[in-house]
Design a protein around this motif. Structure first.
Motif, PDB file in Angstrom:
ATOM      1  N   TYR A  30      90.499 -49.465  15.986  1.00  0.00           N
ATOM      2  CA  TYR A  30      90.257 -49.859  17.107  1.00  0.00           C
ATOM      3  C   TYR A  30      90.233 -50.044  18.292  1.00  0.00           C
ATOM      4  O   TYR A  30      88.945 -50.199  19.268  1.00  0.00           O
ATOM      5  N   ALA A  31      90.997 -49.569  18.983  1.00  0.00           N
ATOM      6  CA  ALA A  31      91.286 -48.796  20.463  1.00  0.00           C
ATOM      7  C   ALA A  31      90.387 -47.478  20.292  1.00  0.00           C
ATOM      8  O   ALA A  31      89.536 -47.164  22.236  1.00  0.00           O
ATOM      9  N   VAL A  32      90.086 -46.766  19.551  1.00  0.00           N
ATOM     10  CA  VAL A  32      88.959 -45.683  19.842  1.00  0.00           C
ATOM     11  C   VAL A  32      87.299 -46.904  19.930  1.00  0.00           C
ATOM     12  O   VAL A  32      86.562 -45.464  21.129  1.00  0.00           O
ATOM     13  N   LEU A  33      87.358 -48.120  18.673  1.00  0.00           N
ATOM     14  CA  LEU A  33      85.534 -47.976  19.025  1.00  0.00           C
ATOM     15  C   LEU A  33      86.095 -48.665  19.705  1.00  0.00           C
ATOM     16  O   LEU A  33      84.129 -48.577  20.637  1.00  0.00           O
ATOM     17  N   LEU A  34      86.438 -49.901  20.299  1.00  0.00           N
ATOM     18  CA  LEU A  34      86.513 -50.129  21.902  1.00  0.00           C
ATOM     19  C   LEU A  34      86.413 -49.509  23.005  1.00  0.00           C
ATOM     20  O   LEU A  34      85.465 -50.171  23.734  1.00  0.00           O
ATOM     21  N   ALA A  35      86.849 -48.207  23.120  1.00  0.00           N
ATOM     22  CA  ALA A  35      87.022 -46.757  24.260  1.00  0.00           C
ATOM     23  C   ALA A  35      85.642 -46.371  24.244  1.00  0.00           C
ATOM     24  O   ALA A  35      84.839 -46.744  25.666  1.00  0.00           O
ATOM     25  N   CYS A  36      84.580 -46.159  23.296  1.00  0.00           N
ATOM     26  CA  CYS A  36      83.413 -45.688  22.839  1.00  0.00           C
ATOM     27  C   CYS A  36      82.673 -46.486  23.249  1.00  0.00           C
ATOM     28  O   CYS A  36      81.252 -46.397  23.997  1.00  0.00           O
ATOM     29  N   LEU A  37      82.822 -47.544  22.935  1.00  0.00           N
ATOM     30  CA  LEU A  37      81.323 -48.819  23.205  1.00  0.00           C
ATOM     31  C   LEU A  37      81.589 -49.095  24.560  1.00  0.00           C
ATOM     32  O   LEU A  37      80.884 -49.718  25.668  1.00  0.00           O
ATOM     33  N   ARG A  38      82.804 -48.925  25.800  1.00  0.00           N
ATOM     34  CA  ARG A  38      82.768 -49.355  27.262  1.00  0.00           C
ATOM     35  C   ARG A  38      82.489 -47.686  27.565  1.00  0.00           C
ATOM     36  O   ARG A  38      83.234 -48.194  29.141  1.00  0.00           O
ATOM     37  N   ARG A  39      82.638 -46.760  27.033  1.00  0.00           N
ATOM     38  CA  ARG A  39      82.127 -45.491  27.410  1.00  0.00           C
ATOM     39  C   ARG A  39      81.677 -45.685  28.937  1.00  0.00           C
ATOM     40  O   ARG A  39      81.923 -44.596  29.501  1.00  0.00           O
TER      41      ARG A  39
END
Length: 408
Positions: A30-39
């Motif tokens: 979840y943390a990785v996906l959230l960072a990808c969405l906000r990159r």
């Protein structure tokens, strides 16, 4: 560990650690996906990438550490929480503006997993400590305690403490159930031994008593002794003090897995002993033994010394009350002390006889009884009325230190 104990441990605690393992993996994703969405929003994306890479390696490499309580050490918990706190404090460096808008941090809800590990390992107090540090880091990261921050902090704090408390209750229940299973298995083994003894030894002793009485002469004396031993053995069996044998088999197969018998005061590793076990052998045709139904636990040395004092009192009964005197031993287990009363129906002690005996150098009562009790921090009171027998009341505090720890 018996099969029953293994079942209890698996059913109460292990699923919680398995759930924590899955939670850490899912929240990492979840943390990785959230960072990808906000990159595109990060001012310094390399900070987020570097931290999440470290977080991913740490999470996957330490999965065995959260498999059970034994592998989850204090050092691991400290490093794990440090990783979570570092991620929270690095969030403004990665993107200060985005962090101010939605309040999310680089580790996101992965942080709760670090707090939950504290809760599972040490209970609610450890959970309160870890969640308090997370709350402080969140407030520092935000710069001020906003409503969302306070809401998230309270949620983690209350949830982790509640889970920690539930874990403590579950572990206490587990210990109680494991002890009950152990007692049940030991009781089954005692009953089996009691049946074997009844079918063999007791019947032989009873037969010797009957035949000896019928034959008379020296055989009658042999029969009398056999009768006394039969009564003593029946007392041991009926009081539940016949110890179950030591074995490594499973209790379902008729054996008990256990360490040193708590009543074995001679075992070097025994810190406590059941006083009933030490006093029960005194029971016989002329000595009645009354005891509580539950173990009377004292420090091993204190139990031995108290039993020796009782033995000295019975020696006095045999020596001075006459061959036909009857004696009674009564054990009372009070909240703060243990009281043992030895009473006989002999002629009693004439007034001044004890002082005279001490003056003549015969110190059986003074040393063997009163001296032992004094060293244990207890008291020995002797009451005797000529023609009405003698009563010795021995009192020992539950916190007795024994001879070795007593200063005079």
């Amino acid at each position: 560990m018996t099969r029953g104990e293994r079942v209890v441990r698996m059913s109460v605690e292990q699923p919680l650690w398995q759930a924590l393992t899955a939670y850490r993996v899912l929240t990492l994703v979840y943390a990785v996906l959230l960072a990808c969405l906000r990159r595109d929003q990060y001012e310094r994306p390399w900070v987020a990438v570097a931290f999440l890479a470290v977080l991913a390696v740490w999470t996957l490499a330490t999965l065995p550490r959260v498999a059970n309580a034994a592998s989850c050490t204090k050092r691991f918990l400290g490093v794990d929480l440090t990783v979570a706190l570092t991620g929270i404090l690095l969030t403004p460096l990665a993107d200060f503006q985005a962090q101010q808008e939605d309040g999310s941090t680089l580790p996101s809800i992965w942080t709760a997993g670090a707090v939950l590990a504290f809760a599972l390992k040490g209970g609610w107090r450890w959970a309160a400590f870890a969640s308090t540090l997370v709350a402080a880091a969140n407030i520092v990261e935000r710069g001020e305690p906003s409503r969302d921050t306070i809401h998230n902090v309270l949620l983690v704090w209350v949830a982790s403490i509640a889970i920690g408390y539930v874990v403590e209750v579950a572990r206490a229940s587990e210990r109680t159930l494991a002890r009950a299973l152990e007692i049940e298995a030991a009781t089954r083994e005692r009953e089996r031994l009691a049946r074997d003894i009844h079918d063999s030894v007791l019947q032989v002793l009873a037969m010797v008593q009957r035949r000896g009485t019928a034959l008379g002469g020296e055989a009658a004396e042999l029969g009398r002794m056999a009768g006394e031993q039969e009564i003593a053995l029946r007392t041991l069996v009926s009081s539940g003090l016949v110890p179950a044998r030591r074995a490594s088999e499973d209790p379902a197969e008729g054996a008990v897995v256990r360490g040193p018998d708590p009543g074995d005061a001679d075992a070097p590793e025994a810190a406590e002993a059941d006083l009933r076990t030490l006093l029960a052998p005194h029971a016989g045709a002329r000595v009645s033994f009354a005891e509580p139904g539950a173990p009377v636990v004292l420090a091993a040395e204190a139990a031995r010394e108290l039993a020796a004092a009782v033995s000295a009192a019975l020696d006095n009964v045999r020596a001075h009350a006459g061959s036909g005197a009857q004696a009674w031993i009564l054990v009372e287990d009070e909240p703060d002390e243990v009281i043992v009363t030895v009473r006989d129906d002999g002629p009693g002690i004439p007034e001044g006889r004890l002082d005279q005996a001490e003056g003549e150098g015969r110190l059986g009562v003074a040393l063997s009884i009163r001296g032992r009790l004094r060293d244990l921090g207890g008291t020995a009171e002797l009451i005797s009325v000529p023609g009405q027998g003698t009563e010795v009341e021995l009192k020992v505090p539950k916190a007795s230190r024994g001879k070795a720890g007593t200063t005079r």
